[in-house]
Write a protein that holds these residues in place. Sequence first.
Motif, PDB file in Angstrom:
ATOM      1  N   SER A 305     -16.906 -13.659 -45.431  1.00 57.54           N
ATOM      2  CA  SER A 305     -17.884 -12.666 -45.897  1.00 57.54           C
ATOM      3  C   SER A 305     -18.429 -11.856 -44.727  1.00 57.54           C
ATOM      4  O   SER A 305     -18.606 -10.634 -44.816  1.00 57.54           O
ATOM      5  N   LEU A 306     -18.689 -12.554 -43.614  1.00 56.04           N
ATOM      6  CA  LEU A 306     -19.201 -11.872 -42.431  1.00 56.04           C
ATOM      7  C   LEU A 306     -18.144 -10.937 -41.850  1.00 56.04           C
ATOM      8  O   LEU A 306     -18.448  -9.811 -41.448  1.00 56.04           O
ATOM      9  N   LEU A 307     -16.887 -11.399 -41.809  1.00 58.52           N
ATOM     10  CA  LEU A 307     -15.810 -10.550 -41.289  1.00 58.52           C
ATOM     11  C   LEU A 307     -15.646  -9.301 -42.153  1.00 58.52           C
ATOM     12  O   LEU A 307     -15.496  -8.192 -41.625  1.00 58.52           O
ATOM     13  N   LYS A 308     -15.687  -9.457 -43.445  1.00 58.67           N
ATOM     14  CA  LYS A 308     -15.587  -8.303 -44.349  1.00 58.67           C
ATOM     15  C   LYS A 308     -16.718  -7.314 -44.066  1.00 58.67           C
ATOM     16  O   LYS A 308     -16.494  -6.100 -43.975  1.00 58.67           O
ATOM     17  N   GLU A 309     -17.911  -7.848 -43.878  1.00 56.80           N
ATOM     18  CA  GLU A 309     -19.077  -7.003 -43.579  1.00 56.80           C
ATOM     19  C   GLU A 309     -18.871  -6.230 -42.288  1.00 56.80           C
ATOM     20  O   GLU A 309     -19.153  -5.028 -42.202  1.00 56.80           O
ATOM     21  N   ILE A 328     -22.795   4.012 -32.960  1.00 54.41           N
ATOM     22  CA  ILE A 328     -23.859   3.102 -32.540  1.00 54.41           C
ATOM     23  C   ILE A 328     -23.256   1.890 -31.826  1.00 54.41           C
ATOM     24  O   ILE A 328     -23.690   1.502 -30.751  1.00 54.41           O
ATOM     25  N   ASP A 329     -22.250   1.264 -32.446  1.00 54.51           N
ATOM     26  CA  ASP A 329     -21.592   0.058 -31.910  1.00 54.51           C
ATOM     27  C   ASP A 329     -22.630  -0.997 -31.537  1.00 54.51           C
ATOM     28  O   ASP A 329     -22.721  -1.453 -30.396  1.00 54.51           O
ATOM     29  N   GLU A 330     -23.450  -1.405 -32.522  1.00 50.30           N
ATOM     30  CA  GLU A 330     -24.564  -2.314 -32.259  1.00 50.30           C
ATOM     31  C   GLU A 330     -24.123  -3.702 -31.794  1.00 50.30           C
ATOM     32  O   GLU A 330     -24.917  -4.460 -31.249  1.00 50.30           O
ATOM     33  N   PHE A 331     -22.839  -4.055 -31.980  1.00 49.52           N
ATOM     34  CA  PHE A 331     -22.354  -5.371 -31.559  1.00 49.52           C
ATOM     35  C   PHE A 331     -21.604  -5.319 -30.228  1.00 49.52           C
ATOM     36  O   PHE A 331     -21.070  -6.330 -29.776  1.00 49.52           O
ATOM     37  N   SER A 332     -21.547  -4.124 -29.633  1.00 54.00           N
ATOM     38  CA  SER A 332     -20.887  -3.936 -28.325  1.00 54.00           C
ATOM     39  C   SER A 332     -19.449  -4.439 -28.318  1.00 54.00           C
ATOM     40  O   SER A 332     -19.011  -5.148 -27.411  1.00 54.00           O
ATOM     41  N   ILE A 358     -10.063  -6.207 -28.373  1.00 49.19           N
ATOM     42  CA  ILE A 358     -11.294  -5.829 -29.071  1.00 49.19           C
ATOM     43  C   ILE A 358     -11.368  -6.522 -30.431  1.00 49.19           C
ATOM     44  O   ILE A 358     -12.418  -7.035 -30.829  1.00 49.19           O
ATOM     45  N   PHE A 359     -10.242  -6.573 -31.128  1.00 52.44           N
ATOM     46  CA  PHE A 359     -10.248  -7.212 -32.449  1.00 52.44           C
ATOM     47  C   PHE A 359     -10.498  -8.708 -32.321  1.00 52.44           C
ATOM     48  O   PHE A 359     -11.129  -9.322 -33.188  1.00 52.44           O
ATOM     49  N   GLU A 360     -10.033  -9.299 -31.234  1.00 58.23           N
ATOM     50  CA  GLU A 360     -10.295 -10.720 -30.997  1.00 58.23           C
ATOM     51  C   GLU A 360     -11.799 -10.977 -30.899  1.00 58.23           C
ATOM     52  O   GLU A 360     -12.313 -11.973 -31.427  1.00 58.23           O
ATOM     53  N   LYS A 361     -12.524 -10.067 -30.241  1.00 58.48           N
ATOM     54  CA  LYS A 361     -13.984 -10.194 -30.151  1.00 58.48           C
ATOM     55  C   LYS A 361     -14.614 -10.201 -31.546  1.00 58.48           C
ATOM     56  O   LYS A 361     -15.542 -10.971 -31.827  1.00 58.48           O
ATOM     57  N   ILE A 362     -14.112  -9.312 -32.407  1.00 57.26           N
ATOM     58  CA  ILE A 362     -14.652  -9.225 -33.764  1.00 57.26           C
ATOM     59  C   ILE A 362     -14.434 -10.533 -34.511  1.00 57.26           C
ATOM     60  O   ILE A 362     -15.338 -11.055 -35.169  1.00 57.26           O
ATOM     61  N   LEU A 363     -13.233 -11.078 -34.375  1.00 58.15           N
ATOM     62  CA  LEU A 363     -12.925 -12.325 -35.070  1.00 58.15           C
ATOM     63  C   LEU A 363     -13.773 -13.478 -34.535  1.00 58.15           C
ATOM     64  O   LEU A 363     -14.335 -14.269 -35.320  1.00 58.15           O
ATOM     65  N   LEU A 364     -13.891 -13.599 -33.226  1.00 54.71           N
ATOM     66  CA  LEU A 364     -14.671 -14.690 -32.627  1.00 54.71           C
ATOM     67  C   LEU A 364     -16.135 -14.587 -33.011  1.00 54.71           C
ATOM     68  O   LEU A 364     -16.844 -15.602 -33.127  1.00 54.71           O
TER      69      LEU A 364
END
Length: 368
Positions: A305-309, A328-332, A358-364
């Motif tokens: 759910s968080l990943l989808k968000e 904005i890129d609030e998650f850097s 970059i995508f690895e950061k999103i997944l982690l």
Amino acid sequence: MSIEIIQASLSSTDTRILKLYNQIKVGELVLRPFFQRKLVWKKIHKYHFIETILKNYPFPEIYISTGSMDTSKLTSIDWVVDGQQRLSTIYDYISSEGDFKSQNVVKPFNELSSAEQEIFLSYKVVVRDLGKINIDTIQEIFKRINNTEYSLNTNEKMNASYHNNSFMIFCKQLVDEEIDLSQPFVQDNNITLVSLVDRKKVSNIFKKVFNDNDIRRMNDLQFIMTLVISLELGYFNRRGEIDNYLDKYNEDYPSATQIKNLLLPIIDFIERLSLNDKSYWFNKANIFTMIIELSKMDYSNINISLLKERLEYIDEENKKFNSTHTIIDEFSYGLEQYFMYAKEAVNDKKSRIIRGEIFEKILLDCYN
């Protein structure tokens, strides 16, 4: 490769459309054997072609060859070597299928008068029979005929050259749920098969990625071969790696089962994300990155759910970036860099690596 020299002149016959239609219907005439490309005609080409027949104008001859013969049942199956587009269009027009299911450009077959239908079905097509020749010769003839017609792109030439290649057949299954797996070569070489249910799962994802022209021109096939190789080797830069795999794994692709067991759960995971069909993540570069990066980790611990968000958030940020060049890129995560490299060609190794990091950061960031 064994290319025959055809000694005698090839006979041609005038065959009524009705006979060709019935041969296709009962499977005696196969429109799309392995060496054939996918259909490339657009609607306007099909309508114009049917008008040609309705006006009783001539069109170029069709080439067929003997595919197989059952001497006990006294039956045979012929292959269309050249003329797939024309015969498919005729079949769909008579059956009111495909682009003829609902259209008002040409008069539908079922609205023709009985006399007009009879004239249409009696139209004689010039059919040149190549007879029983080996597959390499058929393939050579096919390529030579098409050198002077609608030009084949690199992918289509590759498909014609490696029609019975183990690696290619495995990859084809992942993007073409209608592929004919009953060919003798498939059975004789014990190629790893993907079930129809699983083929539908994979193709449902890639239908969101590739447009009709991509599919007609077999760009989806090149993409999936690149993806499969990357699942095995990691990111690479050379188009020649596909050629290496085709040459190396002609008879057998030993990693097929491993790749299948790796890819199918990832496809299930992406389905569970329930992203919009028009999502930013269903472009070629992004789905490529998503699949490769998921393959490197235990994604069972990811909060889906968080990943989808997060993915939907990035989708919106990309829209802003395209319109205002500000985000904005609030998650850097480094989204500006990701957006820039996602626009570049999928076959560039540097772009793939940066997108992957970059995508690895999103997944982690979405781990429970």
